[in-house]
Scaffold this motif. Structure first.
Motif, PDB file in Angstrom:
ATOM      1  N   GLY A 176     -40.936 -85.963   1.745  1.00 52.30           N
ATOM      2  CA  GLY A 176     -40.739 -85.580   3.134  1.00 52.30           C
ATOM      3  C   GLY A 176     -39.457 -86.170   3.694  1.00 52.30           C
ATOM      4  N   VAL A 177     -39.373 -86.141   5.034  1.00 53.22           N
ATOM      5  CA  VAL A 177     -38.197 -86.639   5.737  1.00 53.22           C
ATOM      6  C   VAL A 177     -38.603 -87.827   6.593  1.00 53.22           C
ATOM      7  CG1 VAL A 177     -36.364 -86.071   7.373  1.00 53.22           C
ATOM      8  CG2 VAL A 177     -37.183 -84.328   5.782  1.00 53.22           C
ATOM      9  N   LEU A 178     -37.838 -88.903   6.489  1.00 50.26           N
ATOM     10  CA  LEU A 178     -38.116 -90.107   7.268  1.00 50.26           C
ATOM     11  C   LEU A 178     -37.526 -89.979   8.667  1.00 50.26           C
ATOM     12  CD1 LEU A 178     -37.275 -92.709   4.505  1.00 50.26           C
ATOM     13  CD2 LEU A 178     -39.557 -92.274   5.434  1.00 50.26           C
ATOM     14  N   GLY A 179     -38.223 -90.550   9.642  1.00 47.81           N
ATOM     15  CA  GLY A 179     -37.726 -90.547  11.007  1.00 47.81           C
ATOM     16  C   GLY A 179     -36.908 -91.790  11.304  1.00 47.81           C
ATOM     17  N   LEU A 180     -36.737 -92.072  12.585  1.00 49.19           N
ATOM     18  CA  LEU A 180     -35.968 -93.240  13.004  1.00 49.19           C
ATOM     19  C   LEU A 180     -36.784 -94.514  12.801  1.00 49.19           C
ATOM     20  CD1 LEU A 180     -34.416 -91.894  16.331  1.00 49.19           C
ATOM     21  CD2 LEU A 180     -33.405 -91.920  14.052  1.00 49.19           C
ATOM     22  N   SER A 181     -36.110 -95.593  12.430  1.00 47.61           N
ATOM     23  CA  SER A 181     -36.762 -96.878  12.198  1.00 47.61           C
ATOM     24  C   SER A 181     -35.932 -97.990  12.817  1.00 47.61           C
ATOM     25  CB  SER A 181     -36.936 -97.120  10.696  1.00 47.61           C
ATOM     26  OG  SER A 181     -37.481 -98.402  10.464  1.00 47.61           O
ATOM     27  N   THR A 182     -36.598 -99.086  13.185  1.00 44.23           N
ATOM     28  CA  THR A 182     -35.900-100.229  13.784  1.00 44.23           C
ATOM     29  C   THR A 182     -36.011-101.484  12.929  1.00 44.23           C
ATOM     30  OG1 THR A 182     -37.873-100.798  15.089  1.00 44.23           O
ATOM     31  CG2 THR A 182     -36.248 -99.346  16.113  1.00 44.23           C
ATOM     32  N   VAL A 183     -36.644-101.399  11.743  1.00 41.98           N
ATOM     33  CA  VAL A 183     -36.830-102.592  10.922  1.00 41.98           C
ATOM     34  C   VAL A 183     -35.586-102.872  10.087  1.00 41.98           C
ATOM     35  CG1 VAL A 183     -39.318-102.232  10.819  1.00 41.98           C
ATOM     36  CG2 VAL A 183     -37.875-101.317   9.007  1.00 41.98           C
ATOM     37  N   THR A 184     -35.375-104.147   9.814  1.00 40.97           N
ATOM     38  CA  THR A 184     -34.279-104.590   8.943  1.00 40.97           C
ATOM     39  C   THR A 184     -34.805-105.731   8.089  1.00 40.97           C
ATOM     40  OG1 THR A 184     -33.483-106.217  10.557  1.00 40.97           O
ATOM     41  CG2 THR A 184     -32.542-103.998  10.671  1.00 40.97           C
ATOM     42  N   ALA A 185     -34.005-106.144   7.119  1.00 40.95           N
ATOM     43  CA  ALA A 185     -34.372-107.317   6.328  1.00 40.95           C
ATOM     44  C   ALA A 185     -34.534-108.514   7.258  1.00 40.95           C
ATOM     45  CB  ALA A 185     -33.311-107.591   5.274  1.00 40.95           C
ATOM     46  N   GLY A 186     -35.655-109.235   7.113  1.00 34.62           N
ATOM     47  CA  GLY A 186     -35.940-110.368   7.977  1.00 34.62           C
ATOM     48  C   GLY A 186     -36.931-110.050   9.084  1.00 34.62           C
ATOM     49  N   THR A 187     -37.277-108.779   9.262  1.00 34.18           N
ATOM     50  CA  THR A 187     -38.258-108.397  10.274  1.00 34.18           C
ATOM     51  C   THR A 187     -39.655-108.786   9.806  1.00 34.18           C
ATOM     52  OG1 THR A 187     -36.925-106.528  11.004  1.00 34.18           O
ATOM     53  CG2 THR A 187     -39.250-106.479  11.587  1.00 34.18           C
ATOM     54  N   LEU A 188     -40.443-109.388  10.704  1.00 37.78           N
ATOM     55  CA  LEU A 188     -41.826-109.727  10.398  1.00 37.78           C
ATOM     56  C   LEU A 188     -42.699-108.558  10.836  1.00 37.78           C
ATOM     57  CD1 LEU A 188     -44.028-111.736   9.515  1.00 37.78           C
ATOM     58  CD2 LEU A 188     -44.073-112.557  11.889  1.00 37.78           C
ATOM     59  N   VAL A 189     -43.411-107.969   9.895  1.00 35.58           N
ATOM     60  CA  VAL A 189     -44.284-106.837  10.222  1.00 35.58           C
ATOM     61  C   VAL A 189     -45.731-107.298  10.168  1.00 35.58           C
ATOM     62  CG1 VAL A 189     -42.687-105.063   9.451  1.00 35.58           C
ATOM     63  CG2 VAL A 189     -44.267-106.073   7.809  1.00 35.58           C
ATOM     64  N   ASN A 190     -46.541-106.695  11.037  1.00 29.52           N
ATOM     65  CA  ASN A 190     -47.960-106.995  11.094  1.00 29.52           C
ATOM     66  C   ASN A 190     -48.753-105.767  10.663  1.00 29.52           C
ATOM     67  OD1 ASN A 190     -47.669-109.659  12.241  1.00 29.52           O
ATOM     68  ND2 ASN A 190     -47.082-108.646  14.154  1.00 29.52           N
ATOM     69  N   PRO A 191     -50.008-105.949  10.298  1.00 37.13           N
ATOM     70  CA  PRO A 191     -50.822-104.796   9.884  1.00 37.13           C
ATOM     71  C   PRO A 191     -50.878-103.734  10.992  1.00 37.13           C
ATOM     72  CG  PRO A 191     -51.917-106.834   9.310  1.00 37.13           C
ATOM     73  CD  PRO A 191     -50.739-107.223  10.134  1.00 37.13           C
ATOM     74  N   GLY A 192     -50.603-102.484  10.636  1.00 35.59           N
ATOM     75  CA  GLY A 192     -50.637-101.379  11.596  1.00 35.59           C
ATOM     76  C   GLY A 192     -49.325-101.110  12.288  1.00 35.59           C
ATOM     77  N   ALA A 193     -48.372-102.039  12.236  1.00 35.89           N
ATOM     78  CA  ALA A 193     -47.073-101.811  12.868  1.00 35.89           C
ATOM     79  C   ALA A 193     -46.313-100.730  12.097  1.00 35.89           C
ATOM     80  CB  ALA A 193     -46.267-103.109  12.905  1.00 35.89           C
ATOM     81  N   VAL A 194     -45.714 -99.781  12.838  1.00 36.40           N
ATOM     82  CA  VAL A 194     -45.031 -98.655  12.209  1.00 36.40           C
ATOM     83  C   VAL A 194     -43.671 -99.094  11.692  1.00 36.40           C
ATOM     84  CG1 VAL A 194     -44.097 -96.333  12.542  1.00 36.40           C
ATOM     85  CG2 VAL A 194     -46.236 -96.993  13.656  1.00 36.40           C
ATOM     86  N   ILE A 195     -43.461 -98.940  10.394  1.00 39.57           N
ATOM     87  CA  ILE A 195     -42.170 -99.233   9.776  1.00 39.57           C
ATOM     88  C   ILE A 195     -41.263 -97.997   9.861  1.00 39.57           C
ATOM     89  CG2 ILE A 195     -41.035 -99.821   7.606  1.00 39.57           C
ATOM     90  CD1 ILE A 195     -43.570-101.400   6.875  1.00 39.57           C
ATOM     91  N   ALA A 196     -41.833 -96.827   9.592  1.00 41.11           N
ATOM     92  CA  ALA A 196     -41.099 -95.557   9.674  1.00 41.11           C
ATOM     93  C   ALA A 196     -42.124 -94.434   9.725  1.00 41.11           C
ATOM     94  CB  ALA A 196     -40.159 -95.382   8.484  1.00 41.11           C
ATOM     95  N   THR A 197     -41.670 -93.258  10.108  1.00 44.66           N
ATOM     96  CA  THR A 197     -42.524 -92.068  10.058  1.00 44.66           C
ATOM     97  C   THR A 197     -42.055 -91.172   8.917  1.00 44.66           C
ATOM     98  OG1 THR A 197     -41.116 -90.877  11.643  1.00 44.66           O
ATOM     99  CG2 THR A 197     -42.975 -92.132  12.528  1.00 44.66           C
TER     100      THR A 197
END
Length: 377
Positions: A176-197
């Motif tokens: 598929g095609v990925l949407g816009l994302s705001t994550v970068t190396a060093g970002t702390l992600v939590n369960p359920g947080a959207v990394i990309a669409t």
């Protein structure tokens, strides 16, 4: 002094007579141009163009509003709280199924893999040693089975450690095609947080409600047409793929799902889509839109007929139906072949004399699409 006054009065009188003569001349000229007698002694009247009421193909349609969705859509998330160490995609990138997208920190998992590999190596050595001793008769079969079990257990532990480490790499579940994302190396992600669409939009789905009374005419494979405000009058085509098994008890409607080919990804998920479902075609008398006049809830045309003073325009009330391609369906009030005033209705008075000029035929232009009859609520 008296002579001067006499000459002034005479000049004024002559000027007045000239003005009166000019006015009379203009009046007679207008009379000759627009109010003269036509053939047979009738008044010529206002020059008008005419249209002929003629059969035209119309199509019944169910018109509803739906929302575009990707054939498959998902939010890429993490199942654990962890730092991102590497981002391996760009916004808007088209990816294949299984493509690595994000690498999470995995120091503990890497250490567990190293430990498990060491246990596998030790168990492998012990198993091979006791296998040799068993073959020479210095070790029992029970001892050999024990070390064989330990080897299998060590291998299973290694596979489990590798699987946990693999969970630290988040991959695309489908193409598929990925949407816009705001994550970068060093970002702390939590369960359920959207990394990309991620959306598969080569084909889009459109879900829309259909009143239950139309269930008898709907089935998978029925063609549909769709328009989107962003693309004006451009028409997209597709077909109904599925109809829900349940009817909504509150709205008395059932959800239908259509699929529309989407080359170039022009239709985006979330867009409002106006869907028209064809029900069938019929042939009905029609006239051009310019020939019909609306007043309040009523509609009127000026029918061209022969009167006592020649050709006149009779104001006739009609029942208007579907409108499409510049033509209006006439349900009642006119017959096939009736002549009507084609344009300029605001200059016509009921039963006023008219002179027929150009003609507009209510024939169906080549390539026209069927009319839209009504909208399902």
């Amino acid at each position: 002094m008296i002579k001067r006054h006499f000459f002034l009065i005479a000049a004024a009188a002559v000027l007045g007579l000239m003005i009166v003569a000019l006015v009379l001349r203009m009046a007679f000229a207008d009379d000759e141009k627009g109010g003269g007698r036509g053939p047979g002694g009738g008044a010529r009247g206002q020059a008008v163009s005419q249209a002929v009421a003629a059969p035209r193909e119309f199509s019944d349609q169910i018109r509803v509003l739906g929302v575009a969705r990707g054939r498959r859509s998902v939010n890429i998330t993490s199942s654990t709280s962890e730092l991102i160490t590497r981002v391996m995609f760009t916004d808007g990138q088209r990816v294949a199924a299984g493509t690595p997208l994000v690498q999470l920190q995995a120091r503990e998992e890497d250490a567990a893999i190293a430990e498990a590999r060491a246990q596998v190596a030790r168990a492998q050595t012990m198993y091979e040693r006791y296998k040799t001793l068993n073959e020479r008769g210095f070790a029992s079969a029970a001892m050999l089975e024990q070390y064989e079990t330990e080897l299998e257990s060590a291998r299973a532990s290694l596979e489990a450690s590798q699987a946990r480490a693999g969970d630290r790499t988040i991959r695309a579940p489908f193409a598929g095609v990925l949407g816009l994302s705001t994550v970068t190396a060093g970002t702390l992600v939590n369960p359920g947080a959207v990394i990309a669409t991620l959306d598969d939009i080569d084909v889009v789905r459109v879900d829309f409600p259909i009143p239950e009374r139309y269930l008898s005419v709907l089935r998978p494979g029925v063609p549909i047409t769709a328009t989107i405000d962003a693309y004006g009058d451009e028409v997209f085509t597709g077909q109904i793929a599925l109809i829900d098994t349940r009817v909504n008890e509150s709205s008395r409607s059932v959800t239908a799902r259509a699929e529309i080919a989407n080359p170039g990804g022009r239709i985006r998920p979330g867009m409002a889509v106006r869907v028209a479902v064809q029900q069938g075609q019929r042939s009905t008398v029609a006239v051009p839109e310019a020939a019909i006049q609306y007043e309040g809830q009523g509609a009127f045309v000026y029918r061209i007929a022969n009167g006592e003073r020649g050709t006149v325009a009779q104001r006739v009330e009609v029942e208007a139906g579907a409108v499409e391609g510049g033509y209006v369906e006439i349900l009642s009030g006119l017959n096939n072949g009736d002549r009507v005033v084609g344009s300029g209705l605001n200059r016509i008075q009921p039963n006023a004399p008219v002179t027929v000029g150009g003609q507009q035929a209510a024939r169906q232009p080549a390539g026209q699409q069927p009319a839209q009859r009504g909208a399902a609520q």
